[in-house]
Scaffold this motif. Structure first.
Motif, PDB file in Angstrom:
ATOM      1  N   LEU A   1       0.829  -1.213   0.000  1.00 54.74           N
ATOM      2  CA  LEU A   1       0.000   0.000   0.000  1.00 54.74           C
ATOM      3  C   LEU A   1       0.859   1.257   0.000  1.00 54.74           C
ATOM      4  O   LEU A   1       0.514   2.252  -0.636  1.00 54.74           O
ATOM      5  N   ILE A   2       1.980   1.219   0.694  1.00 50.87           N
ATOM      6  CA  ILE A   2       2.919   2.352   0.696  1.00 50.87           C
ATOM      7  C   ILE A   2       3.497   2.545  -0.705  1.00 50.87           C
ATOM      8  O   ILE A   2       3.560   3.672  -1.208  1.00 50.87           O
ATOM      9  N   ILE A   3       3.886   1.455  -1.342  1.00 58.67           N
ATOM     10  CA  ILE A   3       4.425   1.535  -2.702  1.00 58.67           C
ATOM     11  C   ILE A   3       3.384   2.097  -3.652  1.00 58.67           C
ATOM     12  O   ILE A   3       3.681   2.955  -4.481  1.00 58.67           O
ATOM     13  N   TRP A   4       2.134   1.637  -3.537  1.00 52.04           N
ATOM     14  CA  TRP A   4       1.058   2.167  -4.379  1.00 52.04           C
ATOM     15  C   TRP A   4       0.906   3.672  -4.180  1.00 52.04           C
ATOM     16  O   TRP A   4       0.829   4.435  -5.148  1.00 52.04           O
ATOM     17  N   ALA A   5       0.854   4.113  -2.927  1.00 51.09           N
ATOM     18  CA  ALA A   5       0.659   5.538  -2.634  1.00 51.09           C
ATOM     19  C   ALA A   5       1.814   6.372  -3.168  1.00 51.09           C
ATOM     20  O   ALA A   5       1.611   7.462  -3.710  1.00 51.09           O
TER      21      ALA A   5
ATOM     22  N   THR B   1      12.059   4.797  -6.202  1.00 49.90           N
ATOM     23  CA  THR B   1      13.236   4.715  -7.050  1.00 49.90           C
ATOM     24  C   THR B   1      12.815   3.999  -8.336  1.00 49.90           C
ATOM     25  O   THR B   1      11.665   3.547  -8.473  1.00 49.90           O
ATOM     26  N   GLU B   2      13.744   3.856  -9.267  1.00 48.37           N
ATOM     27  CA  GLU B   2      13.438   3.105 -10.489  1.00 48.37           C
ATOM     28  C   GLU B   2      13.038   1.667 -10.145  1.00 48.37           C
ATOM     29  O   GLU B   2      12.084   1.125 -10.709  1.00 48.37           O
ATOM     30  N   ALA B   3      13.753   1.062  -9.197  1.00 51.57           N
ATOM     31  CA  ALA B   3      13.408  -0.300  -8.765  1.00 51.57           C
ATOM     32  C   ALA B   3      12.020  -0.330  -8.139  1.00 51.57           C
ATOM     33  O   ALA B   3      11.256  -1.277  -8.332  1.00 51.57           O
ATOM     34  N   GLY B   4      11.666   0.717  -7.398  1.00 53.12           N
ATOM     35  CA  GLY B   4      10.341   0.797  -6.802  1.00 53.12           C
ATOM     36  C   GLY B   4       9.249   0.927  -7.845  1.00 53.12           C
ATOM     37  O   GLY B   4       8.172   0.334  -7.722  1.00 53.12           O
ATOM     38  N   MET B   5       9.515   1.700  -8.902  1.00 47.33           N
ATOM     39  CA  MET B   5       8.531   1.831  -9.981  1.00 47.33           C
ATOM     40  C   MET B   5       8.344   0.493 -10.702  1.00 47.33           C
ATOM     41  O   MET B   5       7.211   0.119 -11.042  1.00 47.33           O
ATOM     42  N   LEU B   6       9.440  -0.234 -10.908  1.00 44.76           N
ATOM     43  CA  LEU B   6       9.334  -1.552 -11.532  1.00 44.76           C
ATOM     44  C   LEU B   6       8.566  -2.524 -10.634  1.00 44.76           C
ATOM     45  O   LEU B   6       7.760  -3.324 -11.119  1.00 44.76           O
ATOM     46  N   LEU B   7       8.809  -2.450  -9.341  1.00 52.09           N
ATOM     47  CA  LEU B   7       8.086  -3.304  -8.410  1.00 52.09           C
ATOM     48  C   LEU B   7       6.599  -2.973  -8.429  1.00 52.09           C
ATOM     49  O   LEU B   7       5.755  -3.872  -8.458  1.00 52.09           O
ATOM     50  N   ASN B   8       6.259  -1.703  -8.431  1.00 52.05           N
ATOM     51  CA  ASN B   8       4.858  -1.312  -8.483  1.00 52.05           C
ATOM     52  C   ASN B   8       4.198  -1.842  -9.757  1.00 52.05           C
ATOM     53  O   ASN B   8       3.071  -2.343  -9.725  1.00 52.05           O
ATOM     54  N   LYS B   9       4.913  -1.755 -10.866  1.00 51.76           N
ATOM     55  CA  LYS B   9       4.386  -2.274 -12.130  1.00 51.76           C
ATOM     56  C   LYS B   9       4.173  -3.785 -12.040  1.00 51.76           C
ATOM     57  O   LYS B   9       3.177  -4.315 -12.535  1.00 51.76           O
ATOM     58  N   ALA B  10       5.097  -4.484 -11.392  1.00 48.16           N
ATOM     59  CA  ALA B  10       4.978  -5.933 -11.239  1.00 48.16           C
ATOM     60  C   ALA B  10       3.785  -6.311 -10.366  1.00 48.16           C
ATOM     61  O   ALA B  10       3.210  -7.395 -10.519  1.00 48.16           O
TER      62      ALA B  10
END
Length: 121
Positions: A29-33, A87-96
């Motif tokens: 949920l934090i990553i989504w926000a 971060t870029e890794a966080g954006m990729l994780l959110n996409k995943a």
């Protein structure tokens, strides 16, 4: 913490490793926000993740920062201002996480038309 999670041979597969980073109720949920509201401040982030305590939010942000998922910027101002983003890794994780949200929407929520939020989709 991050060094413990990243020991070679600790995980049995990629899903196990990913869950080591996002495990628990609040991190997804934090990553989504943070994806929805880049450069968000702590108080606003807490409002976007209803139910999370200050202590848990601060701890999870710290862990996600150590894991390279969250970027924290502290401004030298009075009053102090801190902003969080992915971060870029966080954006990729959110996409995943998108397909997981779609699965939840389609199989648990009955395909209802909901906003793409990991907890609600």
């Amino acid at each position: 913490m991050a060094s413990e999670r990243r020991r070679p041979g600790q995980y049995v597969c990629g899903i196990d490793a990913a869950l080591g980073v996002i495990g628990g109720k609040w991190k997804v949920l934090i990553i989504w926000a943070l994806h929805e509201y880049p450069g968000i401040r702590f108080g606003e982030l807490r409002r976007q993740v209803p139910g999370v305590t200050v202590k848990v939010l601060a701890s999870h942000l710290h862990e996600l920062e150590e894991d390279g998922i969250v970027h924290r910027v502290a401004y030298d101002e009075v009053p102090p201002r801190v902003e969080y983003s992915l971060t870029e890794a966080g954006m990729l994780l959110n996409k995943a996480l998108g397909p997981l949200g779609a699965w939840g929407r389609d199989n648990i929520m009955g395909g209802a038309d909901h906003r793409e939020h990991p907890a609600r989709s």
